[in-house]
Design an enzyme around this catalytic site. Structure first.
Site, mmCIF file in Angstrom:
data_model
loop_
_atom_site.group_PDB
_atom_site.id
_atom_site.type_symbol
_atom_site.label_atom_id
_atom_site.label_comp_id
_atom_site.label_asym_id
_atom_site.label_seq_id
_atom_site.Cartn_x
_atom_site.Cartn_y
_atom_site.Cartn_z
ATOM 1 N N ASN A 9 33.647 -2.211 10.095
ATOM 2 C CA ASN A 9 34.207 -1.623 11.449
ATOM 3 C C ASN A 9 34.320 -2.816 12.072
ATOM 4 O O ASN A 9 33.429 -3.593 12.528
ATOM 5 C CB ASN A 9 32.780 -0.665 11.781
ATOM 6 C CG ASN A 9 32.855 -0.459 13.247
ATOM 7 O OD1 ASN A 9 33.804 -0.627 14.163
ATOM 8 N ND2 ASN A 9 31.890 -0.209 13.954
ATOM 9 N N LYS A 11 35.245 -2.896 15.187
ATOM 10 C CA LYS A 11 34.912 -2.755 16.596
ATOM 11 C C LYS A 11 36.077 -3.298 17.339
ATOM 12 O O LYS A 11 37.226 -3.115 16.809
ATOM 13 C CB LYS A 11 33.755 -3.460 16.906
ATOM 14 C CG LYS A 11 32.610 -3.043 16.032
ATOM 15 C CD LYS A 11 31.047 -3.524 16.245
ATOM 16 C CE LYS A 11 30.236 -3.066 15.173
ATOM 17 N NZ LYS A 11 28.775 -3.355 15.457
ATOM 18 N N HIS A 92 28.645 6.187 16.437
ATOM 19 C CA HIS A 92 28.109 4.626 16.504
ATOM 20 C C HIS A 92 27.087 4.511 17.613
ATOM 21 O O HIS A 92 27.436 4.931 18.592
ATOM 22 C CB HIS A 92 29.251 3.922 16.256
ATOM 23 C CG HIS A 92 28.793 2.697 16.094
ATOM 24 N ND1 HIS A 92 28.270 1.580 16.845
ATOM 25 C CD2 HIS A 92 28.719 1.736 14.619
ATOM 26 C CE1 HIS A 92 28.005 0.541 16.208
ATOM 27 N NE2 HIS A 92 28.365 0.774 15.005
ATOM 28 N N GLU A 94 26.818 1.982 19.279
ATOM 29 C CA GLU A 94 27.285 1.407 20.457
ATOM 30 C C GLU A 94 27.875 2.698 21.232
ATOM 31 O O GLU A 94 28.067 2.345 22.809
ATOM 32 C CB GLU A 94 28.574 0.333 20.185
ATOM 33 C CG GLU A 94 27.773 -0.879 19.619
ATOM 34 C CD GLU A 94 28.558 -1.669 18.555
ATOM 35 O OE1 GLU A 94 29.622 -1.524 18.343
ATOM 36 O OE2 GLU A 94 27.744 -2.494 17.962
ATOM 37 N N GLU A 162 22.035 3.423 10.422
ATOM 38 C CA GLU A 162 21.939 2.249 10.921
ATOM 39 C C GLU A 162 20.795 1.978 12.085
ATOM 40 O O GLU A 162 21.117 2.307 12.985
ATOM 41 C CB GLU A 162 23.353 2.063 11.406
ATOM 42 C CG GLU A 162 24.562 2.206 10.756
ATOM 43 C CD GLU A 162 26.060 1.379 11.396
ATOM 44 O OE1 GLU A 162 26.497 0.417 10.595
ATOM 45 O OE2 GLU A 162 26.246 1.864 12.489
ATOM 46 N N GLY A 168 24.634 -6.181 14.315
ATOM 47 C CA GLY A 168 25.069 -7.499 14.998
ATOM 48 C C GLY A 168 23.967 -8.421 15.392
ATOM 49 O O GLY A 168 24.228 -9.571 15.989
ATOM 50 N N SER A 206 23.750 -5.741 9.619
ATOM 51 C CA SER A 206 23.940 -6.918 9.347
ATOM 52 C C SER A 206 23.989 -7.053 7.566
ATOM 53 O O SER A 206 23.411 -7.821 6.994
ATOM 54 C CB SER A 206 22.613 -7.607 9.480
ATOM 55 O OG SER A 206 22.569 -7.937 10.982
HETATM 56 P P1 PGA Z 1 27.070 -5.437 11.788
HETATM 57 O O1 PGA Z 1 27.510 -4.115 12.316
HETATM 58 O O2 PGA Z 1 27.290 -5.497 10.205
HETATM 59 O O3 PGA Z 1 27.839 -6.563 12.457
HETATM 60 O O4 PGA Z 1 25.599 -5.573 11.803
HETATM 61 C C1 PGA Z 1 27.141 -2.848 11.653
HETATM 62 C C2 PGA Z 1 27.710 -1.778 12.450
HETATM 63 O O5 PGA Z 1 27.892 -1.720 13.821
HETATM 64 O O6 PGA Z 1 28.519 -0.504 11.680
#
Ligand code: PGA
Length: 244
Positions: A9, A11, A92, A94, A162, A168, A206
């Site tokens: 992803n 983003k 997601h 976010e 998640e 992140g 992560s």
């Molecule tokens: P990340 O993000 O691997 O940077 O932690 C995962 C995600 O948002 O799907």
């Protein structure tokens, strides 16, 4: 037979030239890898130029739940399908946290994604506060029940667990904890649909080239949703090589 599915992803990252070079390199270097399925969810403006024949599947990160009409700035599921997107990430954290997406909206999007023959990747997961208060399971139950309201079958649906505190941040859930939650999600789905053995449930938060194989070795983790470590072709290729 069910295959693991690893999806990146991006983003809001990478410009077009970087995106084109990434896809070219990945398609060349991972040609012939058949033991798992993999793809990358890119900013929607690039989908059309990236979704060429190749082993790397291309997906979107979001969509609107209406089919068409006066929704300035939005993109429909059918439009994504029209430019050959395979996946669409739905709900997601976010989107939920920054853009106020509710479980009800997630449910509407899921219905439309299925109708357009996209493969929805439905995200769920708890905040740090909920995690500390031991509420993870009740949050997952509520998110899953609402997301799957009136959904008749699990076919073609991918779920991603998640934990928000792991996205992140460099903090990741232990593989045992992640597995326990993926198993729990499978149990909730089995209660509703009779069986969820064939459903791909990913872990995200992560995931890196050096920990992906540990997650995938667990009984109920069938893939990964990867943000930061999917941005360069070098990292992405290591992820897939370590996930094979
Ligand atoms: P990340 O993000 O691997 O940077 O932690 C995962 C995600 O948002 O799907």
């Amino acid at each position: 037979m069910k295959k693991n599915i690893v999806v990146g992803n991006w983003k809001m990252n990478n410009l077009k030239q970087e995106a084109l070079a990434f896809v070219e390199t990945v398609n060349r270097q991972l040609k012939g890898v058949e033991s798992l399925e993999f793809g990358i969810c890119v900013p929607s403006v690039y989908i059309d130029s990236l979704s060429k024949d190749g082993i790397l599947n291309i997906g979107a990160q979001n969509m609107h739940f209406e089919e068409k009409g006066a929704f300035t700035g939005e993109i429909s599921a059918e439009m994504l399908k029209d430019v050959n997107a395979k996946y669409v990430i739905i709900g997601h954290s976010e989107r939920r946290e920054i853009f106020g997406e509710s479980d009800e909206v997630v449910n509407l999007k899921l219905k439309k994604a299925l109708k357009a023959n996209l493969v929805p990747i439905v995200c769920c997961g708890e905040t740090l506060e909920e995690y500390k208060e031991n509420k993870t399971k009740s949050i997952l139950k509520s998110q899953i029940e609402k997301a799957f309201k009136d959904i008749k079958s699990l076919e073609n649906i991918v779920v991603a667990y998640e934990p928000i505190w792991a996205i992140g941040t460099g903090l990741s859930a232990s593989s045992d904890d992640a597995n326990e939650m993926c198993k729990y999600i499978r149990q909730i789905l089995s209660e509703k649909y009779g069986d969820a053995k064939q459903t791909v449930i990913q872990y995200g938060g992560s995931v890196k080239p050096n920990n992906i194989s540990e997650y995938l070795s667990k009984s109920d983790i069938d893939g990964a949703l990867v943000g930061g470590a999917s941005l360069t072709s070098e990292d992405f290729i290591s992820l897939i090589n370590n996930a094979k």
